[in-house]
Design a protein around this motif. Sequence first.
Motif, PDB file in Angstrom:
ATOM      1  N   THR A  59      -6.430  18.405   1.419  1.00  0.00           N
ATOM      2  CA  THR A  59      -7.821  19.048   2.007  1.00  0.00           C
ATOM      3  C   THR A  59      -8.927  18.126   1.916  1.00  0.00           C
ATOM      4  N   ILE A  60      -8.605  16.894   1.683  1.00  0.00           N
ATOM      5  CA  ILE A  60      -9.380  15.746   1.479  1.00  0.00           C
ATOM      6  C   ILE A  60      -9.160  14.830   2.712  1.00  0.00           C
ATOM      7  N   PRO A  61      -9.887  14.511   3.789  1.00  0.00           N
ATOM      8  CA  PRO A  61      -9.757  13.657   4.795  1.00  0.00           C
ATOM      9  C   PRO A  61      -9.258  12.182   4.392  1.00  0.00           C
ATOM     10  N   ALA A 112       0.886  -1.069   0.284  1.00  0.00           N
ATOM     11  CA  ALA A 112      -0.082   0.086   0.009  1.00  0.00           C
ATOM     12  C   ALA A 112       0.915   1.177   0.086  1.00  0.00           C
ATOM     13  N   THR A 113       1.155   1.783  -1.171  1.00  0.00           N
ATOM     14  CA  THR A 113       1.964   2.921  -1.362  1.00  0.00           C
ATOM     15  C   THR A 113       1.395   4.000  -1.675  1.00  0.00           C
ATOM     16  N   GLY A 114       1.818   5.262  -1.156  1.00  0.00           N
ATOM     17  CA  GLY A 114       1.369   6.602  -1.677  1.00  0.00           C
ATOM     18  C   GLY A 114       2.051   7.757  -1.109  1.00  0.00           C
ATOM     19  N   ALA A 115       1.490   8.792  -1.216  1.00  0.00           N
ATOM     20  CA  ALA A 115       2.241   9.998  -0.475  1.00  0.00           C
ATOM     21  C   ALA A 115       1.281  11.361  -0.413  1.00  0.00           C
ATOM     22  N   GLY A 116       1.568  12.135   0.471  1.00  0.00           N
ATOM     23  CA  GLY A 116       0.883  13.309   0.808  1.00  0.00           C
ATOM     24  C   GLY A 116       1.080  14.403  -0.221  1.00  0.00           C
ATOM     25  N   ASP A 117       0.128  15.240  -0.528  1.00  0.00           N
ATOM     26  CA  ASP A 117       0.420  16.348  -1.664  1.00  0.00           C
ATOM     27  C   ASP A 117      -0.504  17.602  -1.194  1.00  0.00           C
ATOM     28  N   TRP A 127       2.882  16.842   4.057  1.00  0.00           N
ATOM     29  CA  TRP A 127       1.739  17.376   3.258  1.00  0.00           C
ATOM     30  C   TRP A 127       0.338  16.554   3.254  1.00  0.00           C
ATOM     31  N   ALA A 128       0.201  15.612   4.408  1.00  0.00           N
ATOM     32  CA  ALA A 128      -0.806  14.855   4.635  1.00  0.00           C
ATOM     33  C   ALA A 128      -1.913  15.552   5.534  1.00  0.00           C
ATOM     34  N   SER A 129      -3.176  15.228   5.134  1.00  0.00           N
ATOM     35  CA  SER A 129      -4.200  15.869   6.121  1.00  0.00           C
ATOM     36  C   SER A 129      -4.269  15.551   7.499  1.00  0.00           C
ATOM     37  N   GLN A 130      -4.766  16.495   8.187  1.00  0.00           N
ATOM     38  CA  GLN A 130      -4.897  16.066   9.613  1.00  0.00           C
ATOM     39  C   GLN A 130      -5.683  14.700  10.039  1.00  0.00           C
TER      40      GLN A 130
END
Length: 241
Positions: free
Chosen positions: A54-56, A44-49, A111-114
């Motif tokens: 802005t999307i929970p 499960a790979t990803g990154a904040g941007d 950069w990840a959401s709260q």
Amino acid sequence: MLFRSRAAQGAGGVLLVDGEPGAGKSRLLHECARAAEARGFSLATGAGDQLGRTIPYYTLLTALRQPLTGGEHQPGEPGGPVASRLDALHGQLLARAAVAPVLVCLDDLHWASQASLLALRVLPGQLARHPVAWVLARSAARPGRTAELLFTALERDGATRVTLGPLGDDAVTDLLTDAFGAPPDDQLLALAAGAAGNPALLTELTGGLRDEAVVQVTGGQAGLVSARLPARITRLAQHRL
């Protein structure tokens, strides 16, 4: 890595990676994911941007290839929307872990959401007895106080933390020697010193010097025929600014 071996044996673990931009965090995550996949892990790979924040739960949902909508709290259910979404993420990871060990690799968490950071505060502990390993990276030079709080809390809970620093003088010399086929002279070393050991800057510098053919080997040493910085360095500086 130890945490990956633990996951393969049925227990989770967390590796935290931070450092300045260009220090090699993304490359390390890529290599972790590649090695884990070769051992049969589900990835499960990803990154904040900056837009996704802005999307929970954006970072986790995209890493798990889940829709950005759905999983909301239903009237009459105990808890609230946060608990419902966390339960859904927990369930998705458990379902994967029942089939194969899971490695969650998430980059750029500054950069990840709260909401994503909250989930990362909770889920590793809840899944610690299941084969789910986590590799989480953030840039220490970027804004994101909450990401630092997350890393501090996870480290306090037992996570391993690695800070990627600049390359040492010997490593820089080896890099230049490999790039140009001969040890660098003092002038080339002085130019490379301007990168302050940053791997990304050094890679762009050596690539630019090769592209523009401004290094030649004479008397068994690689030296400059022009002191002008390559255009690739200028473009990189403009992009970062």
